[in-house]
Design a protein around this motif. Structure first.
Motif, mmCIF file in Angstrom:
data_model
loop_
_atom_site.group_PDB
_atom_site.id
_atom_site.type_symbol
_atom_site.label_atom_id
_atom_site.label_comp_id
_atom_site.label_asym_id
_atom_site.label_seq_id
_atom_site.Cartn_x
_atom_site.Cartn_y
_atom_site.Cartn_z
ATOM 1 N N ARG A 1 0.860 -1.189 0.000
ATOM 2 C CA ARG A 1 0.000 0.000 0.000
ATOM 3 C C ARG A 1 0.893 1.234 0.000
ATOM 4 O O ARG A 1 1.828 1.322 0.789
ATOM 5 C CB ARG A 1 -0.900 0.025 1.235
ATOM 6 C CG ARG A 1 -1.892 -1.096 1.305
ATOM 7 C CD ARG A 1 -2.670 -1.030 2.605
ATOM 8 N NE ARG A 1 -3.460 0.176 2.670
ATOM 9 C CZ ARG A 1 -4.756 0.229 2.370
ATOM 10 N NH1 ARG A 1 -5.388 -0.858 2.010
ATOM 11 N NH2 ARG A 1 -5.416 1.366 2.446
ATOM 12 N N ARG A 2 0.560 2.169 -0.889
ATOM 13 C CA ARG A 2 1.378 3.371 -0.997
ATOM 14 C C ARG A 2 0.594 4.439 -1.740
ATOM 15 O O ARG A 2 -0.221 4.132 -2.595
ATOM 16 C CB ARG A 2 2.643 3.020 -1.773
ATOM 17 C CG ARG A 2 3.772 3.996 -1.645
ATOM 18 C CD ARG A 2 4.964 3.443 -2.386
ATOM 19 N NE ARG A 2 6.197 4.057 -1.964
ATOM 20 C CZ ARG A 2 7.367 3.783 -2.478
ATOM 21 N NH1 ARG A 2 7.482 2.880 -3.431
ATOM 22 N NH2 ARG A 2 8.455 4.381 -2.052
ATOM 23 N N ARG A 3 0.899 5.689 -1.453
ATOM 24 C CA ARG A 3 0.261 6.807 -2.157
ATOM 25 C C ARG A 3 1.191 7.359 -3.211
ATOM 26 O O ARG A 3 2.402 7.379 -3.042
ATOM 27 C CB ARG A 3 -0.078 7.934 -1.185
ATOM 28 C CG ARG A 3 -1.215 7.594 -0.301
ATOM 29 C CD ARG A 3 -1.775 8.798 0.388
ATOM 30 N NE ARG A 3 -2.937 8.330 1.141
ATOM 31 C CZ ARG A 3 -3.292 8.798 2.294
ATOM 32 N NH1 ARG A 3 -2.618 9.773 2.843
ATOM 33 N NH2 ARG A 3 -4.346 8.306 2.906
ATOM 34 N N ALA A 4 0.575 7.837 -4.289
ATOM 35 C CA ALA A 4 1.334 8.556 -5.308
ATOM 36 C C ALA A 4 1.397 10.025 -4.891
ATOM 37 O O ALA A 4 0.511 10.518 -4.194
ATOM 38 C CB ALA A 4 0.641 8.425 -6.662
ATOM 39 N N GLN A 5 2.433 10.711 -5.315
ATOM 40 C CA GLN A 5 2.499 12.153 -5.066
ATOM 41 C C GLN A 5 1.356 12.816 -5.832
ATOM 42 O O GLN A 5 1.011 12.395 -6.944
ATOM 43 C CB GLN A 5 3.829 12.712 -5.544
ATOM 44 C CG GLN A 5 5.005 12.271 -4.718
ATOM 45 C CD GLN A 5 6.325 12.798 -5.271
ATOM 46 O OE1 GLN A 5 6.371 13.586 -6.214
ATOM 47 N NE2 GLN A 5 7.422 12.343 -4.691
ATOM 48 N N ALA A 6 0.783 13.849 -5.246
ATOM 49 C CA ALA A 6 -0.324 14.561 -5.880
ATOM 50 C C ALA A 6 0.093 15.045 -7.269
ATOM 51 O O ALA A 6 1.174 15.608 -7.441
ATOM 52 C CB ALA A 6 -0.756 15.743 -5.016
ATOM 53 N N GLY A 7 -0.734 14.761 -8.254
ATOM 54 C CA GLY A 7 -0.471 15.183 -9.622
ATOM 55 C C GLY A 7 0.440 14.228 -10.397
ATOM 56 O O GLY A 7 0.676 14.423 -11.584
ATOM 57 N N ARG A 8 0.965 13.200 -9.732
ATOM 58 C CA ARG A 8 1.884 12.266 -10.402
ATOM 59 C C ARG A 8 1.325 10.830 -10.430
ATOM 60 O O ARG A 8 2.070 9.866 -10.578
ATOM 61 C CB ARG A 8 3.247 12.293 -9.708
ATOM 62 C CG ARG A 8 3.859 13.710 -9.759
ATOM 63 C CD ARG A 8 5.266 13.740 -9.308
ATOM 64 N NE ARG A 8 6.153 13.285 -10.378
ATOM 65 C CZ ARG A 8 7.470 13.200 -10.247
ATOM 66 N NH1 ARG A 8 8.040 13.535 -9.111
ATOM 67 N NH2 ARG A 8 8.218 12.768 -11.236
ATOM 68 N N GLU A 9 0.012 10.736 -10.309
ATOM 69 C CA GLU A 9 -0.634 9.426 -10.268
ATOM 70 C C GLU A 9 -0.387 8.614 -11.544
ATOM 71 O O GLU A 9 -0.116 7.403 -11.469
ATOM 72 C CB GLU A 9 -2.153 9.577 -10.028
ATOM 73 C CG GLU A 9 -2.514 10.122 -8.672
ATOM 74 C CD GLU A 9 -2.465 11.651 -8.560
ATOM 75 O OE1 GLU A 9 -2.738 12.162 -7.463
ATOM 76 O OE2 GLU A 9 -2.151 12.332 -9.578
ATOM 77 N N ALA A 10 -0.456 9.259 -12.693
ATOM 78 C CA ALA A 10 -0.237 8.542 -13.962
ATOM 79 C C ALA A 10 1.191 7.988 -14.027
ATOM 80 O O ALA A 10 1.399 6.848 -14.467
ATOM 81 C CB ALA A 10 -0.521 9.445 -15.152
ATOM 82 N N GLU A 11 2.162 8.781 -13.575
ATOM 83 C CA GLU A 11 3.555 8.306 -13.560
ATOM 84 C C GLU A 11 3.723 7.138 -12.592
ATOM 85 O O GLU A 11 4.427 6.170 -12.883
ATOM 86 C CB GLU A 11 4.501 9.438 -13.128
ATOM 87 C CG GLU A 11 4.638 10.561 -14.129
ATOM 88 C CD GLU A 11 5.455 11.693 -13.533
ATOM 89 O OE1 GLU A 11 6.702 11.608 -13.586
ATOM 90 O OE2 GLU A 11 4.846 12.645 -12.996
ATOM 91 N N TYR A 12 3.064 7.255 -11.444
ATOM 92 C CA TYR A 12 3.139 6.194 -10.439
ATOM 93 C C TYR A 12 2.588 4.880 -11.014
ATOM 94 O O TYR A 12 3.223 3.838 -10.924
ATOM 95 C CB TYR A 12 2.353 6.602 -9.185
ATOM 96 C CG TYR A 12 2.360 5.564 -8.099
ATOM 97 C CD1 TYR A 12 3.406 5.496 -7.188
ATOM 98 C CD2 TYR A 12 1.323 4.641 -7.986
ATOM 99 C CE1 TYR A 12 3.425 4.536 -6.189
ATOM 100 C CE2 TYR A 12 1.332 3.669 -6.995
ATOM 101 C CZ TYR A 12 2.378 3.631 -6.100
ATOM 102 O OH TYR A 12 2.403 2.675 -5.122
ATOM 103 N N GLU A 13 1.402 4.954 -11.611
ATOM 104 C CA GLU A 13 0.786 3.760 -12.200
ATOM 105 C C GLU A 13 1.667 3.171 -13.299
ATOM 106 O O GLU A 13 1.805 1.954 -13.408
ATOM 107 C CB GLU A 13 -0.605 4.088 -12.747
ATOM 108 C CG GLU A 13 -1.624 4.308 -11.658
ATOM 109 C CD GLU A 13 -3.026 4.560 -12.200
ATOM 110 O OE1 GLU A 13 -3.356 4.035 -13.287
ATOM 111 O OE2 GLU A 13 -3.792 5.271 -11.521
#
Length: 190
Positions: free
Chosen positions: A17-29
């Motif tokens: 479980r982890r959060r992506a940085q705000a605004g960087r969700e697409a990069e995280y995925e």
């Protein structure tokens, strides 16, 4: 137990479980998908899923399955994993919270379901009935006559136990996989 290595050969499911940085969700995925693609090349990797958060800013869950603890550890020690974790750290908030399930513990964990998969109760009821009706019919036809000499409560306990085991480990996993498109019409669409 694998006698040659001294390790258990039970399947391993790991949930991160982890959060992506705000605004960087697409990069995280994208990084997580790349990591799952890398895992496919490792012996014992059985599959993986990324489950997006229910609400924006929530935790992602990455579920991976390995055939054994040793094969999961081989991935953990790999250069490919270190490289993936390095890229993920650039787009993630904090460190991942890891949970590893194996053996009996995994049987009692709820199934991991896509955040978007919330089928209507009527559909779940229909799929459940599609599993229960033939299972109960078959058990009553084949097994019930053999148990007739037993007292009512013992006969009922044995029949229901057989039906529950059959539904849990044989019927429902296959039925849900077969009818996934009916339960989750958005599955597989990008």
């Amino acid at each position: 137990m694998d006698r040659s290595t001294g390790t258990s050969s039970a399947r391993i499911t790991r949930i991160a479980r982890r959060r992506a940085q705000a605004g960087r969700e697409a990069e995280y995925e994208s990084c997580v998908r790349e990591m799952l693609a890398q895992m496919r090349g490792y012996k014992g990797f059985l599959g993986g899923d990324i489950i997006p958060p229910e609400q924006p800013g929530g935790d992602y869950q990455v579920v991976t399955r390995f055939a054994s603890e040793a094969e999961c550890e081989a991935w953990d020690r790999s250069e490919a994993r270190l490289s993936c974790l390095e890229r993920l750290s650039e787009v993630a908030d904090g460190e991942p919270e890891l949970r590893k399930l194996s053996g009996l513990e995994a049987w009692f964990e709820p199934a991991v379901v896509s955040a978007s998969m919330h089928p209507p109760r009527a559909r779940m009821a229909l799929v459940t009935w599609l599993g229960i009706f033939p299972t109960v019919s078959l058990v009553l036809w084949l097994v019930a006559p053999l148990l007739e000499p037993l007292p009512f409560l013992l006969r009922t306990a044995l029949l229901t136990a057989l039906i529950v085991v059959t539904m849990t480990w044989l019927v429902m996993p296959r039925l849900v996989r077969l009818l996934r498109g009916f339960l989750d019409p958005g599955h597989g669409k990008s």
